[in-house]
Design a protein around this motif. Structure first.
Motif: not given
Length: 180
Positions: A35-49
């Motif tokens: 699609q010509g788009c970027a991707l990022t990997v997120v760990c929502a649990q880590m962000e909460a911690d």
């Protein structure tokens, strides 16, 4: 809305915060690329911690996962890049502040981000790169080391510039105003 740029975010478990080898992340990455788009990997649990930790604790926590920055920080950087945004800084004795602008903007337009009168009455910008600002312990040290440079109306602002704008605007009473 369909013309807006898109960033895909893959939320992963905290046992594989990079998403490497995850077939779902790879499928989403392939789709995003197509699609010509970027991707990022997120760990929502880590962000909460991370939310409740001090800076030192957060740094140690991230290092335990082999990371230098949080997924939130990576996502913000990717969003700025995708949208063509950058930040310049103003710093004074009481406050330092970041201002967002579009990449490619000239100094007067960036001055207008702070106040429209700054753009209208732009005279020049005194600019220090962020690295020089830190290296020389602030504006006074950078000025003494020759790292502060005057820039005119055609200067294209750079991400991380520390700037002091000089402007002149005649008020209704006829008295000129100074600098910020």
């Amino acid at each position: 809305l369909t013309d807006k740029k898109v960033i895909f975010c893959a939320n992963v478990a905290d046992d594989n915060v990079t998403g490497e080898g995850n077939p779902h992340v790879e499928a989403l990455r392939s789709y995003a690329t197509a699609q010509g788009c970027a991707l990022t990997v997120v760990c929502a649990q880590m962000e909460a911690d991370l939310a409740g930790l001090s800076d030192a604790e957060a740094k140690e926590f991230l290092e335990s996962y082999g990371l230098k920055e949080s997924s939130l920080e990576r996502t913000i950087a990717l969003a700025y890049e995708t949208l063509g945004l950058a930040s310049f800084l103003t710093a004074g004795p009481k406050e330092a502040r970041a201002w967002t602008f579009r990449r490619g903007w000239k100094a007067p337009k960036c001055a207008g981000v702070i106040h429209t009168d700054f753009e209208k009455g732009f005279i020049r910008a005194e600019v220090i790169s962020f690295d020089d600002y830190v290296k020389h312990n602030g504006e006074a040290g950078a000025r003494a080391a020759g790292a502060l440079r005057p820039e005119g109306k055609e200067y294209e602002m750079k991400d991380g510039d520390v700037v002091h704008f000089l402007f002149g605007v005649v008020l209704a009473q006829g008295q000129p105003q100074g600098a910020v």
